[in-house]
Design an enzyme around this catalytic site. Structure first.
Site, PDB file in Angstrom:
ATOM      1  N   GLU A 114      51.903  44.740  53.649  1.00 10.56           N
ATOM      2  CA  GLU A 114      51.073  44.619  52.445  1.00 10.56           C
ATOM      3  C   GLU A 114      51.744  45.404  51.318  1.00 10.56           C
ATOM      4  O   GLU A 114      52.073  46.588  51.468  1.00 10.56           O
ATOM      5  CB  GLU A 114      49.659  45.160  52.723  1.00 10.56           C
ATOM      6  CG  GLU A 114      48.732  44.971  51.534  1.00 10.56           C
ATOM      7  CD  GLU A 114      47.247  44.894  51.909  1.00 10.56           C
ATOM      8  OE1 GLU A 114      46.916  44.762  53.097  1.00 10.56           O
ATOM      9  OE2 GLU A 114      46.419  44.946  50.981  1.00 10.56           O
ATOM     10  N   GLU A 117      36.934  48.070  49.867  1.00 15.30           N
ATOM     11  CA  GLU A 117      37.501  46.718  49.756  1.00 15.30           C
ATOM     12  C   GLU A 117      37.196  45.859  50.981  1.00 15.30           C
ATOM     13  O   GLU A 117      38.077  45.221  51.537  1.00 15.30           O
ATOM     14  CB  GLU A 117      39.011  46.799  49.542  1.00 15.30           C
ATOM     15  CG  GLU A 117      39.376  47.462  48.223  1.00 15.30           C
ATOM     16  CD  GLU A 117      40.832  47.293  47.835  1.00 15.30           C
ATOM     17  OE1 GLU A 117      41.693  47.285  48.732  1.00 15.30           O
ATOM     18  OE2 GLU A 117      41.097  47.170  46.628  1.00 15.30           O
ATOM     19  N   ASP A 158      43.847  52.653  40.509  1.00 14.43           N
ATOM     20  CA  ASP A 158      44.695  52.139  41.593  1.00 14.43           C
ATOM     21  C   ASP A 158      46.167  52.079  41.207  1.00 14.43           C
ATOM     22  O   ASP A 158      46.680  50.988  40.923  1.00 14.43           O
ATOM     23  CB  ASP A 158      44.212  50.735  41.992  1.00 14.43           C
ATOM     24  CG  ASP A 158      44.857  50.256  43.274  1.00 14.43           C
ATOM     25  OD1 ASP A 158      45.496  51.068  43.950  1.00 14.43           O
ATOM     26  OD2 ASP A 158      44.715  49.056  43.589  1.00 14.43           O
ATOM     27  N   GLU A 216      53.892  48.386  43.595  1.00 13.05           N
ATOM     28  CA  GLU A 216      52.925  47.282  43.541  1.00 13.05           C
ATOM     29  C   GLU A 216      52.639  46.834  42.114  1.00 13.05           C
ATOM     30  O   GLU A 216      52.495  45.640  41.846  1.00 13.05           O
ATOM     31  CB  GLU A 216      51.628  47.703  44.235  1.00 13.05           C
ATOM     32  CG  GLU A 216      50.513  46.674  44.134  1.00 13.05           C
ATOM     33  CD  GLU A 216      49.236  47.076  44.867  1.00 13.05           C
ATOM     34  OE1 GLU A 216      49.228  48.117  45.551  1.00 13.05           O
ATOM     35  OE2 GLU A 216      48.244  46.330  44.757  1.00 13.05           O
ATOM     36  N   HIS A 230      45.288  47.649  34.554  1.00 12.00           N
ATOM     37  CA  HIS A 230      44.749  46.554  35.368  1.00 12.00           C
ATOM     38  C   HIS A 230      44.830  45.212  34.637  1.00 12.00           C
ATOM     39  O   HIS A 230      43.884  44.422  34.654  1.00 12.00           O
ATOM     40  CB  HIS A 230      43.297  46.867  35.748  1.00 12.00           C
ATOM     41  CG  HIS A 230      42.870  46.257  37.059  1.00 12.00           C
ATOM     42  ND1 HIS A 230      42.774  44.898  37.258  1.00 12.00           N
ATOM     43  CD2 HIS A 230      42.524  46.819  38.244  1.00 12.00           C
ATOM     44  CE1 HIS A 230      42.356  44.648  38.485  1.00 12.00           C
ATOM     45  NE2 HIS A 230      42.209  45.795  39.113  1.00 12.00           N
TER      46      HIS A 230
HETATM   47  C1  GCV Z   1      46.133  48.330  51.479  1.00 15.98           C
HETATM   48  C2  GCV Z   1      44.984  48.080  46.348  1.00 15.98           C
HETATM   49  C3  GCV Z   1      46.040  47.180  46.909  1.00 15.98           C
HETATM   50  C4  GCV Z   1      45.720  46.792  48.334  1.00 15.98           C
HETATM   51  C5  GCV Z   1      45.568  48.078  49.153  1.00 15.98           C
HETATM   52  C6  GCV Z   1      44.465  48.913  48.535  1.00 15.98           C
HETATM   53  C7  GCV Z   1      44.313  50.231  49.260  1.00 15.98           C
HETATM   54  O1  GCV Z   1      43.805  47.397  46.151  1.00 15.98           O
HETATM   55  O2  GCV Z   1      46.157  46.034  46.122  1.00 15.98           O
HETATM   56  O3  GCV Z   1      46.765  46.022  48.833  1.00 15.98           O
HETATM   57  O4  GCV Z   1      45.269  47.778  50.500  1.00 15.98           O
HETATM   58  O5  GCV Z   1      44.788  49.178  47.192  1.00 15.98           O
HETATM   59  O6  GCV Z   1      44.936  51.172  48.815  1.00 15.98           O
HETATM   60  O7  GCV Z   1      43.600  50.289  50.242  1.00 15.98           O
END
Ligand code: GCV
Length: 673
Positions: free
Chosen positions: A122, A245, A318, A346, A474
């Site tokens: 991921e 999430e 984030d 990311e 964002h």
């Molecule tokens: C592993 C963000 C990322 C997700 C990640 C999440 C987290 O939303 O896009 O990919 O999930 O953070 O840190 O749990």
């Protein structure tokens, strides 16, 4: 004989010198260990001793009796000492009389791998999982190399799997496999940890509940911990993403984060294990996602067991290119806190964009929380550091030689957060790029090291500028690579850029002042007032904290609208500057690394224009103002960008054409907003 004027002779001489400079052959697979002597050679050159009076992971390098010595508090400390000497030698800092005594600032310096059991990663941009979960055997040589790289920068822990965990991670087969990996990592002073899924007792053994106060659930976790420790006696513990999430957690049973964390802590405690409980929580119903971690965790301060540490992302949302530090760092007083940085890019161009994150992390670590009065830096508030890894199966581990700098910087800052981003960048360049044959060190420093160092230092701000300047955040879409300020992706408002930029005909920005979401009040004074007040709010966070009219005047005397356009342009022009510099560096760097970087910088410049066209073009539909004349004009009309998406491969990697332009295609189906 004909006499040549001096200038001509000097020219001939210089040409002869530069033509004898031949770049070293390298492909980036040696990472920052490229310029150093092999570890074994450095070890053989010194006399070593374990001195229990030294800190466990500390070392002392010194010269005495005509020999060089390394004394250390443990085998791990000795290893760090040998790598420190290797680094000092490569940097030309290991001359006679060397005397260097160090110990790590943080005890826990951990990489978090978001690797899945099907081998995908991921937010991984360097190929499939380096642990090769689906292969018959573990990739031993690769794991050893990883161990060396981590040890060389002081990383002493590794969470092997994704926080979005799979319950199978805890079955007998995977525990046995993790034990094999742990056996190797142990040799490099690295403890192994795993991420667990809250509902594992239900999925693996059919329990009816995941309630942390249910005795059956508690017994299940205790037995599971015993089983893991029987296979891995020095197992580090669990990392947990719960009630976040869509992941289940104790709140599904009416319990708190503390109830959940403490249950796991109790199971691990007899074995010396820890729980890293993530504070990355937010609900779609919250009026401000940035407020939620404090709202949920502050009432629990002091309730966590002593082997629980709350792991907090650097910013309240984030991992955006720029966020203020998470206010939680300044609020919790009786809870251990751990920093979570994201090494994998990311939101900063994956492994395509050159973005040195040492500067970003320093900005956070050095921020004053004022929790215990002035001088309460974030670095001092946390007792441990984690970084979401950027490693994969790619031969160079990270998908881009310049992405290696971030793994390196993470390790160095986790070892010593007082190092400067400049020092770390300089160290990395010198150890990674080999000096061409026939070139003096002085010339190499001036012609190559200094300009590359300057590129690194300017790179994060360039990304902020062409992606989300002045506190915007964002604004991304889809895979988080490109811009989509218009995106209204269902089902959650807090996953939509409009929730954050709030652009309308009156202006733009998120009002987090007292009359808005009151996020400012989660910061200790004087910060709350600093952010609240337009006169004192730092301009680089302006639209994070304020919704302002398009013609609001900034310090430059220009309007907000003009400054937004200017910042996007500045980001692009900075990358154009990197490209120009890189052309000039061609004689000094191996063709393989030069080509790779040249292509990626081209992609970065094109992507920057795409970000600019999308954001400036979209915001212009609200501002109704022209783009100022002194910036590069937009390249693509906004209505040809909206409703189109970037082509990605099956692993989510963005596709670019021969000229390095992002391949943007029409959506196959219309998605109902
Ligand atoms: C592993 C963000 C990322 C997700 C990640 C999440 C987290 O939303 O896009 O990919 O999930 O953070 O840190 O749990």
């Amino acid at each position: 004989m004909r006499a040549f004027p001096f200038a001509v002779l000097a020219g001939i001489f210089l040409a002869a010198c530069s033509s004898s400079v031949r770049p070293a052959e390298q492909d980036g697979t040696d990472l920052w260990l490229a310029a150093g002597k092999p570890y074994g050679e450095v070890l053989a050159s010194v006399q070593t001793a374990i001195d229990p009076a030294l800190p466990a992971e500390g070392f002392h390098i010194y010269d005495a009796g005509g020999a060089r010595h390394i004394d250390a508090g443990s085998e791990a400390g000795l290893r760090y000492g040998v790598y420190a000497l290797q680094r000092a030698e490569a940097l030309g800092q290991a001359g006679p009389g060397m005397d260097l005594q160090e110990k790590p600032f943080y005890d826990l310096r951990i990489l978090n791998h978001w690797d899945n059991l099907d081998d995908t990663v991921e937010r991984g941009y360097a190929g499939l999982s380096m642990w090769e979960w689906t292969a018959a055997e573990i990739p031993e040589a690769r794991i050893r190399r990883y161990g060396e790289l981590c040890a060389s920068i002081g990383i002493n822990g590794s969470v092997l799997n994704n926080v979005n965990s799979n319950p199978l991670m805890l079955d007998a087969e995977h525990i046995a496999r993790v034990a094999k990996i742990a056996d190797i990592l142990r040799e490099y002073g690295i403890k192994t940890y795993i991420s667990i899924k809250w509902t594992s007792p239900i999925s693996l053994d059919g329990l009816k509940s995941g309630d942390p106060l249910d005795p059956k659930v508690r017994a299940w976790w205790k037995d599971k911990a015993d089983e893991i420790y029987a296979a891995i006696p020095d197992f580090g513990g669990f990392l947990v993403k719960a009630n976040s999430e869509g992941q289940a957690g104790p709140q599904d049973y009416g319990r708190t984060h503390a109830d959940g964390a403490n249950m796991l802590a109790e199971a691990l405690k007899p074995h010396g294990g820890i729980v890293m409980w993530r504070a990355f929580v937010y609900a779609p119903t919250s009026p401000d996602r940035a407020n939620q971690a404090v709202e949920e965790f502050l009432p629990l301060d002091g309730q966590f067991a002593d082997n629980v540490i709350v792991q907090i992302k650097n910013g309240p949302v984030d991992f955006q290119p720029r966020e203020p530090f998470s206010p939680l760092f300044g609020k919790l007083r009786n809870t251990k806190m751990m920093m979570e940085f994201q090494i994998t890019q990311e939101y900063l161009g994956f492994s395509n964009h050159l973005a040195y994150l040492g500067t970003m992390w320093k900005e956070c670590l050095d921020s004053d929380t004022y929790r215990d009065g002035p001088g309460s830096s974030v670095a001092k508030m946390v007792t441990a550091v984690a970084g979401v890894a950027n490693t994969g199966q790619d031969a160079n581990f990270t998908g881009y030689v310049f992405a290696q700098a971030n793994w390196y910087a993470f390790g160095r800052l986790a070892w010593n957060p007082e190092l400067s981003a400049e020092e770390i960048a300089d160290e990395w360049v010198r150890q990674t790029f080999l000096k061409p044959e026939g070139m003096s060190q002085k010339a190499f420093d001036k012609k190559f090291v200094a300009p590359v160092h300057d590129i690194l230092m300017a790179s994060r701000e360039a990304v902020v500028n062409y992606e989300m300047p002045l506190g915007l955040h964002h604004l991304f879409g889809g895979t988080h690579y490109g811009p989509a300020p218009w995106d209204r992706m269902p089902p959650r408002p807090d996953w939509q850029p409009a929730y954050y930029h709030k652009a309308d005909s009156a202006g733009i920005g998120f009002d987090r002042t007292k009359s808005g979401s009151d996020n400012v009040d989660q910061y200790n004074e004087p910060l709350a007032s600093t952010y609240e007040n337009l006169e004192t709010c730092p301009e680089n966070l302006l639209l994070w904290f304020h919704h302002l009219p398009w013609d609001y005047k900034l310090a430059s005397g220009r309007t907000l609208w003009d400054e937004i356009c200017l910042h996007y342009d500045r980001g692009i022009q900075t990358v154009e500057g990197f490209r120009k510099t890189w052309q000039e560096l061609k004689p000094y760097v191996s063709p393989a690394l030069w080509e790779e970087t040249d292509r990626k910088l081209t992609i970065q410049a094109n992507d920057g224009r795409w970000w600019r066209d999308a954001n400036v073009g979209y915001f212009q539909t609200f501002s109704g103002r022209p783009v100022p004349e002194d910036v590069e004009p937009l390249r693509t009309p906004i209505d040809s960008l909206i409703f189109r998406v970037l082509l990605s491969d099956r692993l989510g990697m963005p596709q670019h054409d021969e000229e390095g332009n992002p391949i943007i295609v029409s959506m196959r189906r219309f998605r109902r907003p």
